[in-house]
Design an enzyme around this catalytic site. Structure first.
Site, PDB file in Angstrom:
ATOM      1  N   PHE A  14       7.110   2.066  11.166  1.00  6.55           N
ATOM      2  CA  PHE A  14       8.260   2.616  10.141  1.00  6.55           C
ATOM      3  C   PHE A  14       8.810   3.683  10.672  1.00  6.55           C
ATOM      4  O   PHE A  14       9.995   4.052  10.933  1.00  6.55           O
ATOM      5  CB  PHE A  14       8.047   2.649   8.756  1.00  6.55           C
ATOM      6  CG  PHE A  14       9.189   2.886   7.804  1.00  6.55           C
ATOM      7  CD1 PHE A  14      10.019   1.896   7.622  1.00  6.55           C
ATOM      8  CD2 PHE A  14       9.433   4.292   7.305  1.00  6.55           C
ATOM      9  CE1 PHE A  14      11.027   2.155   6.696  1.00  6.55           C
ATOM     10  CE2 PHE A  14      10.449   4.496   6.604  1.00  6.55           C
ATOM     11  CZ  PHE A  14      11.266   3.619   6.310  1.00  6.55           C
ATOM     12  N   GLU A  22      10.627  -4.238   7.496  1.00  6.97           N
ATOM     13  CA  GLU A  22       9.731  -3.472   7.796  1.00  6.97           C
ATOM     14  C   GLU A  22       8.974  -2.940   6.595  1.00  6.97           C
ATOM     15  O   GLU A  22       7.757  -2.863   6.232  1.00  6.97           O
ATOM     16  CB  GLU A  22       9.527  -2.252   8.756  1.00  6.97           C
ATOM     17  CG  GLU A  22       8.406  -1.663   9.015  1.00  6.97           C
ATOM     18  CD  GLU A  22       7.571  -2.416   9.992  1.00  6.97           C
ATOM     19  OE1 GLU A  22       6.119  -2.371   9.670  1.00  6.97           O
ATOM     20  OE2 GLU A  22       7.824  -2.909  10.860  1.00  6.97           O
ATOM     21  N   LYS A  75       0.675 -12.400   6.093  1.00  6.94           N
ATOM     22  CA  LYS A  75       0.678 -11.011   6.848  1.00  6.94           C
ATOM     23  C   LYS A  75       1.340 -11.378   8.217  1.00  6.94           C
ATOM     24  O   LYS A  75       2.330 -10.722   8.625  1.00  6.94           O
ATOM     25  CB  LYS A  75      -0.760 -10.167   7.375  1.00  6.94           C
ATOM     26  CG  LYS A  75      -1.282  -9.587   6.141  1.00  6.94           C
ATOM     27  CD  LYS A  75      -2.409  -8.556   6.535  1.00  6.94           C
ATOM     28  CE  LYS A  75      -3.031  -7.796   5.236  1.00  6.94           C
ATOM     29  NZ  LYS A  75      -4.209  -7.025   5.984  1.00  6.94           N
TER      30      LYS A  75
END
Length: 126
Positions: free
Chosen positions: A35, A73, A98
């Site tokens: 990020f 994200e 995930k």
């Protein structure tokens, strides 16, 4: 059973929601290196988008595609955190969730790269 945290309304709710959002952005920036990298990409690319974009629509697409990467994200990080909260144990469904979230990030990055490549091609190559 009602949620005791859902009782706020009006301006109070908006102020609390804004605080939660800022806390989320802060947590993502401090705890997620991907990020952070994407935020800095957006910061560096913003002036380039205004220079490269031919009109407000193209500039909005260039910047919007990078914002989309940040949004995806954040969702990816939220999914990972929720799964880790449940268990660190390896499980097929946890891995699947995930992996799917990671794939969403990859697709948003590819979309953004394609938009930027098209803008560069239009400006310099074609």
């Amino acid at each position: 059973m009602s949620n005791p945290y859902k009782g706020k309304t009006g301006l109070t709710r908006i102020l609390h929601a804004a605080g939660y959002s800022l806390a989320g952005l802060r947590a993502a920036y401090t705890g997620e290196s991907a990020f952070r990298q994407e935020v800095w990409l957006l910061i560096v690319a913003t002036p380039l988008a205004f220079w490269l974009g031919q009109g407000w629509v193209q500039t909005a697409l260039l910047l919007g595609s990078l914002m989309l990467v940040l949004i995806v994200e954040l969702l990816n990080s939220g999914i990972e955190a929720a799964i880790d909260r449940v268990s660190f144990e390896l499980h097929d469904l946890s891995k699947r969730a995930k992996d799917l979230a990671s794939a969403a990030v990859l697709l948003s990055l590819l979309l953004s790269a394609g938009i930027w490549a098209a803008a560069l091609w239009q400006r310099f190559g074609g």
